[in-house]
Write a protein that holds these residues in place. Structure first.
Motif, PDB file in Angstrom:
ATOM      1  N   ARG A  10       0.848  -1.187   0.000  1.00 44.98           N
ATOM      2  CA  ARG A  10       0.000   0.000   0.000  1.00 44.98           C
ATOM      3  C   ARG A  10       0.891   1.247   0.000  1.00 44.98           C
ATOM      4  NH1 ARG A  10      -0.378   2.955   4.428  1.00 44.98           N
ATOM      5  NH2 ARG A  10      -2.543   3.540   4.068  1.00 44.98           N
ATOM      6  N   HIS A  32      -6.236  -4.007  -1.007  1.00 43.79           N
ATOM      7  CA  HIS A  32      -6.449  -2.984   0.012  1.00 43.79           C
ATOM      8  C   HIS A  32      -7.319  -3.508   1.139  1.00 43.79           C
ATOM      9  CE1 HIS A  32     -10.687  -2.123  -1.109  1.00 43.79           C
ATOM     10  NE2 HIS A  32     -10.288  -2.443  -2.327  1.00 43.79           N
ATOM     11  N   ASP A  36      -8.548   1.338   3.524  1.00 46.10           N
ATOM     12  CA  ASP A  36      -7.756   1.810   2.384  1.00 46.10           C
ATOM     13  C   ASP A  36      -8.543   1.828   1.065  1.00 46.10           C
ATOM     14  OD1 ASP A  36      -5.218   2.771   2.935  1.00 46.10           O
ATOM     15  OD2 ASP A  36      -4.322   0.782   3.090  1.00 46.10           O
ATOM     16  N   SER A  39      -7.830   4.805  -1.055  1.00 46.15           N
ATOM     17  CA  SER A  39      -6.451   5.286  -1.012  1.00 46.15           C
ATOM     18  C   SER A  39      -5.862   5.446  -2.415  1.00 46.15           C
ATOM     19  CB  SER A  39      -5.582   4.329  -0.194  1.00 46.15           C
ATOM     20  OG  SER A  39      -5.959   4.350   1.171  1.00 46.15           O
ATOM     21  N   HIS A  41      -3.133   4.348  -3.907  1.00 50.77           N
ATOM     22  CA  HIS A  41      -2.638   3.181  -4.653  1.00 50.77           C
ATOM     23  C   HIS A  41      -3.793   2.409  -5.290  1.00 50.77           C
ATOM     24  CE1 HIS A  41      -3.701   0.935  -0.969  1.00 50.77           C
ATOM     25  NE2 HIS A  41      -3.532  -0.185  -1.643  1.00 50.77           N
ATOM     26  N   SER A  48      -8.519  -3.468  -8.499  1.00 53.14           N
ATOM     27  CA  SER A  48      -8.190  -3.655  -7.089  1.00 53.14           C
ATOM     28  C   SER A  48      -9.024  -4.768  -6.489  1.00 53.14           C
ATOM     29  CB  SER A  48      -8.413  -2.353  -6.310  1.00 53.14           C
ATOM     30  OG  SER A  48      -9.782  -1.973  -6.356  1.00 53.14           O
ATOM     31  N   TYR A  60      -2.950  -7.144   4.717  1.00 54.18           N
ATOM     32  CA  TYR A  60      -1.725  -7.150   3.922  1.00 54.18           C
ATOM     33  C   TYR A  60      -0.746  -8.252   4.312  1.00 54.18           C
ATOM     34  CZ  TYR A  60      -3.476  -2.581   2.509  1.00 54.18           C
ATOM     35  OH  TYR A  60      -4.263  -1.560   2.035  1.00 54.18           O
TER      36      TYR A  60
END
Length: 602
Positions: A10, A32, A36, A39, A41, A48, A60
């Motif tokens: 991230r 994510h 997040d 976010s 990224h 995603s 993560y």
């Protein structure tokens, strides 16, 4: 080359990898957590995948979830970035077992070099100098005391699995051993999943110099130059530069060749960094550790060599040869990196300070680069690392690079949260830094940051600010199934209490930005009152006192963890504890009372 890569990370490094993938025509997949979801990224990736949960352990760091995300999206390879699973041999092996490519070294190399005691054994077999250390992992206070008797103090207690200063404590005397050992083991367990620690003789006044190396699957192993990372607090790097100034060509080559020998010993492939402690009079170096991943500070090497090291990682993982033909390419000019963290440096505290970023404008100046993980309107979350981004400058000479960095710090507008920029300005304008008369303890022992005080809010600002958790307006639109955020244009439309700029000058007259009301305001009210309050949102991990216990002013009454950092909470007065309002495991908001103390009669 790959057609699709999943980035198992991230923030800044995820954005960095995604952008290089895009240059190479590689589709990117972000993962994510729940917090997040919006976010940066996630917004810049081509697609995603949600990893349900909040904590790193549930998201993560969950190997099965990450691999399933890669499979479900058709990704061929996984880039781990740095931190999280980047140096996890089990993860690397699981990626390969799933029929995917791990963009990093073989699991066996990670396993050996990631376990610091085993790494010391490899270093010895590769004839790499190292400092005295324990024969293996240690568990008891008695073992530390015995090592101190034999080698003297100070001693470094270090996590066996991990790096980056996590799980590391410096012990100055025998009286400090018990608390330091417990704290190191606890932090190592939280950061790396294992609480194993080992010992090294702590060499004071040495410099921290690291060598960038690269290896491919065609038997090419090269070292690409060195970086100085001596400016540290809490064993975390603050300012890095390349090349490391003031070293002889002979010392650079000796460290580089030692790094290559080490890499060949373990059958290395990909990007790696070998860290050394360096004494300059006379010149000697000692092996510290090997980081089997891309480093946070890799941009300074890129700036001086004209390389994209992420591109090299991707090419090597795809089976292509290195584009660098031989070791020791001549660096061009000098580069400096300043880590910009959401931390309140008032009084030299470096206290984690999550919150919304109101404005973020990078100076449009020659030789300036900003690798960031956030835009205006994004929120720095309390669950993860405090790094917002990295301000990197290049210039023909080191003095010019320092001047350019100071100018860029003064011009960089980042409001809404306090940052480490004011401290960076003081550091780089100091004559010791100019002369490179520094070591790894220089910042903590020699630099007075007490003058860095919280900026006072404007008249009536607290009344205007309203609740600390107020959500600021931000424009979000969806195009083709992807979320796009229109950054806030300026600080003018937001509460004045979070709309202060970093005002830094080459003279060191820097002040923190973004005075958030509840965080520091609560601390000011608590000072001297007997109340010990939480300075930030975080998790209580230890309570050292009980009701009825007498304490002295400054005693540590509790320890909190926020943004991957442990933060001691100290008694504001001498007196008797009247109540303990929190227990280990509690997640508390900024300003929450943790302990109440009845002041002793004067």
């Amino acid at each position: 080359m790959f057609s699709k890569v999943l980035i198992a990370n991230r923030g800044e490094i995820a954005v960095r990898v995604i952008r290089t993938c895009r240059e190479l025509g590689i589709a990117s997949v972000a993962v994510h957590s729940d917090p997040d979801a919006a976010s940066l990224h996630v917004r810049v990736a081509d697609e995603s995948v949600l990893l349900p949960g909040t904590s790193p352990a549930d998201t993560y760091l969950d190997i099965a979830k990450v691999i399933e995300a890669a499979r479900s999206t058709g990704a061929e390879a996984i880039h781990p970035g740095y931190g999280f699973l980047a140096e996890n041999a089990e993860f690397a092996a699981a990626v390969e077992a799933a029929g995917l490519v791990f963009i990093g070294p073989p699991a066996a190399a990670i396993d050996v070099m990631g376990e610091k005691v085993a790494a010391r054994e490899v270093a010895e077999s590769a004839n790499v100098p190292q400092v005295p250390g324990s024969a293996g992992a240690i568990e008891t206070v008695e073992e530390v005391l015995a090592f101190g008797e034999q080698h003297g103090y100070p001693i470094a207690i270090k996590a066996s699995y991990g790096g980056g200063g996590r799980g590391m404590r410096t012990v100055q005397t025998a009286a400090d051993v018990a608390d330091a050992l417990e704290s190191a083991q606890r932090e190592a367990k939280a950061a790396f999943g294992r609480g194993d620690v080992y010992l090294e003789r702590y060499i004071e006044n040495a410099r921290h110099v690291e060598v960038q190396l690269f290896a491919d699957s065609h038997d090419n192993v090269v070292w690409l130059g060195d970086r100085d990372c001596s400016v540290q607090r809490r064993h975390q790097k603050v300012v890095e530069e390349a090349p490391a100034p003031g070293l002889s060509a002979e010392l650079r080559e000796a460290m580089g060749e030692a790094s290559v020998r080490l890499a060949r010993k373990v059958g290395y492939r990909g990007a790696g960094t070998v860290e050394f402690l360096v004494e300059t009079d006379p010149e000697r170096f000692y092996f510290l550790e090997m980081n089997t991943r891309i480093q946070v500070e890799h941009p300074v090497t890129e700036m001086t060599l004209g390389l994209d090291l992420i591109r090299e990682q991707l090419q090597v993982a795809a089976g292509e040869p290195l584009s660098i033909p031989s070791s020791g390419p001549e660096p061009r000019g000098h580069a400096i990196e300043v880590r910009v963290n959401a931390e309140d440096v008032a009084g030299g505290a470096f206290r984690p300070s999550p919150g919304p970023i109101v404005a973020l404008n990078v100076p449009d100046r020659a030789g300036v680069r900003f690798d960031g993980g956030y835009e205006a309107g994004d929120e720095v979350l309390p669950y993860y690392d405090s790094l917002i981004g990295k301000l990197v400058v290049w210039a023909p000479t080191r003095d010019h690079a320092i001047d350019r960095a100071l100018a860029a710090i003064a011009e960089l507008q980042l409001t809404g949260v306090p940052t480490t920029l004011p401290a960076a300005a003081v550091i780089m304008d100091h004559p010791d830094f100019r002369k490179m008369a520094i070591g790894t303890r220089w910042l903590e022992n020699s630099i007075d940051l007490a003058s860095l005080l919280p900026a006072a809010p404007a008249e009536g600002a607290e009344a205007e600010a309203g609740d600390e958790d107020e959500d600021y307006d931000r424009q979000e639109v969806w195009v083709g199934g992807r979320r796009y955020v229109i950054p806030l244009a300026s600080a003018g439309a937001v509460p004045a209490a979070v709309a202060e700029s970093v005002a830094a000058s080459p003279s060191g007259g820097a002040r923190p930005s973004g005075n958030r009301k509840a965080g520091r305001g609560g601390a000011r009210k608590a000072a001297g009152s007997g109340l010990v309050t939480s300075p930030m949102q975080g998790t209580v991990i230890k309570v050292n006192v009980a009701e009825g216990q007498d304490v002295a002013e400054g005693d540590i009454v509790a320890v909190m963890e926020a943004m991957k950092m442990e933060n001691p909470l100290r008694a504001t007065v001498a007196g008797t504890v009247t109540s303990v309002e929190a227990k280990p495991g509690d997640v508390v908001a900024a300003g929450t009372t943790i302990v109440q103390i009845a002041p002793a009669a004067s």
